[in-house]
Design a protein around this motif. Structure first.
Motif, PDB file in Angstrom:
ATOM      1  N   PRO A 116      41.914  48.348  34.027  1.00 31.21           N
ATOM      2  CA  PRO A 116      43.302  48.611  34.438  1.00 31.21           C
ATOM      3  C   PRO A 116      43.626  48.039  35.815  1.00 31.21           C
ATOM      4  O   PRO A 116      42.734  47.700  36.601  1.00 31.21           O
ATOM      5  N   ALA A 117      44.921  47.981  36.090  1.00 29.04           N
ATOM      6  CA  ALA A 117      45.416  47.260  37.261  1.00 29.04           C
ATOM      7  C   ALA A 117      44.827  47.746  38.582  1.00 29.04           C
ATOM      8  O   ALA A 117      44.360  46.936  39.398  1.00 29.04           O
ATOM      9  N   LEU A 118      44.838  49.050  38.829  1.00 29.44           N
ATOM     10  CA  LEU A 118      44.395  49.546  40.136  1.00 29.44           C
ATOM     11  C   LEU A 118      42.904  49.319  40.376  1.00 29.44           C
ATOM     12  O   LEU A 118      42.518  48.778  41.434  1.00 29.44           O
ATOM     13  N   PRO A 119      42.010  49.693  39.436  1.00 27.75           N
ATOM     14  CA  PRO A 119      40.590  49.365  39.647  1.00 27.75           C
ATOM     15  C   PRO A 119      40.343  47.860  39.728  1.00 27.75           C
ATOM     16  O   PRO A 119      39.492  47.410  40.508  1.00 27.75           O
ATOM     17  N   ALA A 120      41.107  47.078  38.950  1.00 31.15           N
ATOM     18  CA  ALA A 120      40.951  45.621  39.002  1.00 31.15           C
ATOM     19  C   ALA A 120      41.370  45.091  40.368  1.00 31.15           C
ATOM     20  O   ALA A 120      40.748  44.160  40.907  1.00 31.15           O
ATOM     21  N   ASP A 177      44.517  25.203  34.041  1.00 31.65           N
ATOM     22  CA  ASP A 177      45.641  25.780  33.291  1.00 31.65           C
ATOM     23  C   ASP A 177      45.905  27.223  33.689  1.00 31.65           C
ATOM     24  O   ASP A 177      47.037  27.701  33.583  1.00 31.65           O
ATOM     25  N   GLY A 178      44.877  27.921  34.124  1.00 29.42           N
ATOM     26  CA  GLY A 178      45.035  29.316  34.480  1.00 29.42           C
ATOM     27  C   GLY A 178      45.212  30.201  33.257  1.00 29.42           C
ATOM     28  O   GLY A 178      45.025  29.763  32.121  1.00 29.42           O
ATOM     29  N   PHE A 179      45.592  31.439  33.486  1.00 37.10           N
ATOM     30  CA  PHE A 179      45.786  32.367  32.376  1.00 37.10           C
ATOM     31  C   PHE A 179      46.776  33.450  32.786  1.00 37.10           C
ATOM     32  O   PHE A 179      47.044  33.673  33.973  1.00 37.10           O
ATOM     33  N   VAL A 180      47.308  34.097  31.774  1.00 35.17           N
ATOM     34  CA  VAL A 180      48.265  35.189  31.989  1.00 35.17           C
ATOM     35  C   VAL A 180      47.522  36.515  31.892  1.00 35.17           C
ATOM     36  O   VAL A 180      46.755  36.739  30.947  1.00 35.17           O
ATOM     37  N   VAL A 181      47.736  37.382  32.860  1.00 37.43           N
ATOM     38  CA  VAL A 181      47.113  38.701  32.842  1.00 37.43           C
ATOM     39  C   VAL A 181      47.759  39.523  31.723  1.00 37.43           C
ATOM     40  O   VAL A 181      48.989  39.577  31.622  1.00 37.43           O
ATOM     41  N   PRO A 182      46.958  40.143  30.841  1.00 39.06           N
ATOM     42  CA  PRO A 182      47.525  40.926  29.719  1.00 39.06           C
ATOM     43  C   PRO A 182      48.527  41.973  30.203  1.00 39.06           C
ATOM     44  O   PRO A 182      48.288  42.663  31.196  1.00 39.06           O
ATOM     45  N   SER A 183      49.635  42.060  29.510  1.00 40.93           N
ATOM     46  CA  SER A 183      50.706  42.969  29.933  1.00 40.93           C
ATOM     47  C   SER A 183      50.274  44.427  29.946  1.00 40.93           C
ATOM     48  O   SER A 183      50.720  45.209  30.790  1.00 40.93           O
ATOM     49  N   ASP A 184      49.384  44.807  29.013  1.00 34.06           N
ATOM     50  CA  ASP A 184      48.955  46.204  28.972  1.00 34.06           C
ATOM     51  C   ASP A 184      47.999  46.549  30.114  1.00 34.06           C
ATOM     52  O   ASP A 184      47.711  47.728  30.356  1.00 34.06           O
ATOM     53  N   MET A 185      47.496  45.528  30.827  1.00 37.62           N
ATOM     54  CA  MET A 185      46.641  45.755  31.987  1.00 37.62           C
ATOM     55  C   MET A 185      47.452  45.738  33.289  1.00 37.62           C
ATOM     56  O   MET A 185      46.904  45.957  34.363  1.00 37.62           O
ATOM     57  N   ARG A 186      48.739  45.476  33.184  1.00 32.96           N
ATOM     58  CA  ARG A 186      49.599  45.404  34.377  1.00 32.96           C
ATOM     59  C   ARG A 186      50.397  46.704  34.498  1.00 32.96           C
ATOM     60  O   ARG A 186      51.635  46.709  34.464  1.00 32.96           O
ATOM     61  N   ALA A 187      49.686  47.791  34.642  1.00 30.86           N
ATOM     62  CA  ALA A 187      50.336  49.091  34.772  1.00 30.86           C
ATOM     63  C   ALA A 187      49.455  50.010  35.600  1.00 30.86           C
ATOM     64  O   ALA A 187      48.228  49.937  35.553  1.00 30.86           O
ATOM     65  N   ILE A 188      50.108  50.847  36.405  1.00 26.89           N
ATOM     66  CA  ILE A 188      49.412  51.888  37.162  1.00 26.89           C
ATOM     67  C   ILE A 188      49.977  53.218  36.670  1.00 26.89           C
ATOM     68  O   ILE A 188      51.083  53.622  37.055  1.00 26.89           O
ATOM     69  N   GLY A 189      49.235  53.865  35.787  1.00 25.08           N
ATOM     70  CA  GLY A 189      49.749  55.077  35.160  1.00 25.08           C
ATOM     71  C   GLY A 189      51.008  54.768  34.372  1.00 25.08           C
ATOM     72  O   GLY A 189      51.039  53.848  33.552  1.00 25.08           O
ATOM     73  N   PRO A 190      52.103  55.470  34.643  1.00 24.91           N
ATOM     74  CA  PRO A 190      53.351  55.224  33.916  1.00 24.91           C
ATOM     75  C   PRO A 190      54.175  54.063  34.468  1.00 24.91           C
ATOM     76  O   PRO A 190      55.210  53.711  33.913  1.00 24.91           O
ATOM     77  N   SER A 231      61.922  46.431  39.300  1.00 26.41           N
ATOM     78  CA  SER A 231      62.073  47.487  40.294  1.00 26.41           C
ATOM     79  C   SER A 231      60.713  47.986  40.777  1.00 26.41           C
ATOM     80  O   SER A 231      60.466  48.121  41.987  1.00 26.41           O
ATOM     81  N   THR A 232      59.803  48.223  39.841  1.00 34.07           N
ATOM     82  CA  THR A 232      58.461  48.686  40.202  1.00 34.07           C
ATOM     83  C   THR A 232      57.723  47.632  41.012  1.00 34.07           C
ATOM     84  O   THR A 232      57.041  47.935  42.004  1.00 34.07           O
ATOM     85  N   ARG A 233      57.868  46.380  40.595  1.00 29.29           N
ATOM     86  CA  ARG A 233      57.194  45.283  41.300  1.00 29.29           C
ATOM     87  C   ARG A 233      57.640  45.213  42.759  1.00 29.29           C
ATOM     88  O   ARG A 233      56.823  45.024  43.665  1.00 29.29           O
ATOM     89  N   TYR A 234      58.926  45.365  42.993  1.00 25.14           N
ATOM     90  CA  TYR A 234      59.452  45.309  44.365  1.00 25.14           C
ATOM     91  C   TYR A 234      58.874  46.446  45.208  1.00 25.14           C
ATOM     92  O   TYR A 234      58.435  46.228  46.346  1.00 25.14           O
ATOM     93  N   ILE A 235      58.870  47.655  44.660  1.00 24.52           N
ATOM     94  CA  ILE A 235      58.387  48.814  45.413  1.00 24.52           C
ATOM     95  C   ILE A 235      56.895  48.677  45.722  1.00 24.52           C
ATOM     96  O   ILE A 235      56.444  48.965  46.840  1.00 24.52           O
ATOM     97  N   VAL A 236      56.117  48.223  44.738  1.00 23.24           N
ATOM     98  CA  VAL A 236      54.680  48.043  44.965  1.00 23.24           C
ATOM     99  C   VAL A 236      54.440  46.960  46.014  1.00 23.24           C
ATOM    100  O   VAL A 236      53.580  47.109  46.896  1.00 23.24           O
ATOM    101  N   ALA A 237      55.197  45.862  45.932  1.00 31.15           N
ATOM    102  CA  ALA A 237      55.075  44.800  46.935  1.00 31.15           C
ATOM    103  C   ALA A 237      55.435  45.328  48.319  1.00 31.15           C
ATOM    104  O   ALA A 237      54.785  44.992  49.317  1.00 31.15           O
TER     105      ALA A 237
END
Length: 312
Positions: free
Chosen positions: A79-83, A136-149, A156-162
């Motif tokens: 998951p995102a936070l441990p990663a 080429d790189g890669f796209v991080v899986p969408s289901d791994m781009r979450a911190i809890g809910p 909006s979440t991206r801005y606040i986290v940044a």
């Protein structure tokens, strides 16, 4: 740390928080990206602006954080936070190893050695393309781009986290430079030999500065992977080390607010230039030359020199 320092920097954070509700969608996305990359510039500024370590390899720390986080999520479904923590740890470890080796040199030799390390890191990414997906790189899986809910792909979440990441890096930088340790770093930048004669262990302090710098830069890289969902070798290339140097010089090397102002200025300069001509880098280059000629200490550096002598 004075009350005026706190009011100034907390005021900037408050303004950025208010802009979350006021900015249109396009600029909302730009500001989120600028805040993350400004954290990278803040990290670079600790090594270059305060300690005088001119590195041309800082992109390897940014890339270590990015690939540490991205590969953990992509290959191991972490998951995102441990990663993100893994990415920061990778950058901290790499900066320690590079520091132990590169700091055996000084000045131009240090610059060349860091450039060589960065190029080696970039080539390693390309060589192990089956694991890293190479250029080429890669796209991080969408289901791994979450911190809890909270979904990090949501604007909006991206801005606040940044903003949280940027606020933390900004206040850590302010606290650091107002401590005796930060003042010793400035002494190293100004006259390392005199600092050594005063009894300071200059080698250990430069190593600590580089590790702190690389760790903050890696935190930005890991956050970039999680928030924007892409990991690519170009972020670990030498050009991204040059970008960090430019952002710091534009904003003002050795100032706390300089990295953010420089990053913001460069982003909007290029954005406006692309609307005028395809040769947008020419316009950006002319503007940079003019700024260098008439504001050699950078935007915030000139404000400190002319108007606010105590600005950190």
């Amino acid at each position: 740390m004075t009350r005026k320092d706190l009011i100034t920097h907390l005021g900037l954070i408050a303004v950025l928080f208010a802009l979350h509700f006021l900015l249109p969608t396009y600029h909302h996305g730009i500001f989120a990206r600028v805040m993350v990359l400004a954290v990278y510039a803040i990290g670079y500024n600790i090594a270059f602006g305060y300690t005088g370590l001119l590195s041309l390899g800082h992109a390897m720390f940014f890339g270590a954080g990015m690939y540490g986080m991205g590969l953990a999520a992509y290959h191991f479904a972490i998951p995102a936070l441990p990663a993100w923590v893994i990415g920061v740890g990778c950058a901290a470890l790499l900066s320690l190893v590079v520091g132990l080796l590169a700091l055996r040199t000084q000045d131009v030799s240090f610059m060349i050695v860091t450039l060589m390390f960065a190029q080696a890191a970039y080539l390693i990414i390309l060589y192990f393309s089956e694991f890293t997906r190479g250029d080429d790189g890669f796209v991080v899986p969408s289901d791994m781009r979450a911190i809890g809910p909270w979904d990090l792909s949501d604007e909006s979440t991206r801005y606040i986290v940044a903003l949280i990441l940027f606020s933390g890096a900004l206040m850590i930088s302010l606290w650091l430079v107002r401590q005796p340790f930060g003042r010793v770093l400035v002494a190293l930048r100004e006259n390392e030999e005199r600092a050594r004669l005063l009894g300071y262990d200059t080698g250990r302090r430069k190593l600590a500065s580089l590790v702190i710098s690389g760790t903050i830069s890696g935190a930005a890289g890991a956050a970039y992977a999680g928030l924007f969902g892409y990991v690519g070798a170009s972020f670990a290339g030498v050009q991204y080390s040059i970008f960090a140097l430019l952002w710091v010089l534009l904003g003002g090397a050795g100032t706390v607010l300089g990295p953010f102002i420089g990053t913001l200025f460069m982003f909007y300069l290029i954005d406006l230039a692309t609307e005028v001509t395809e040769a947008y880098m020419l316009i950006a280059g002319v503007a940079l030359v003019l700024l260098t000629l008439f504001a050699p200490q950078g935007i915030v550096g000139e404000i400190r020199r002319r108007l606010w002598k105590d600005l950190p």
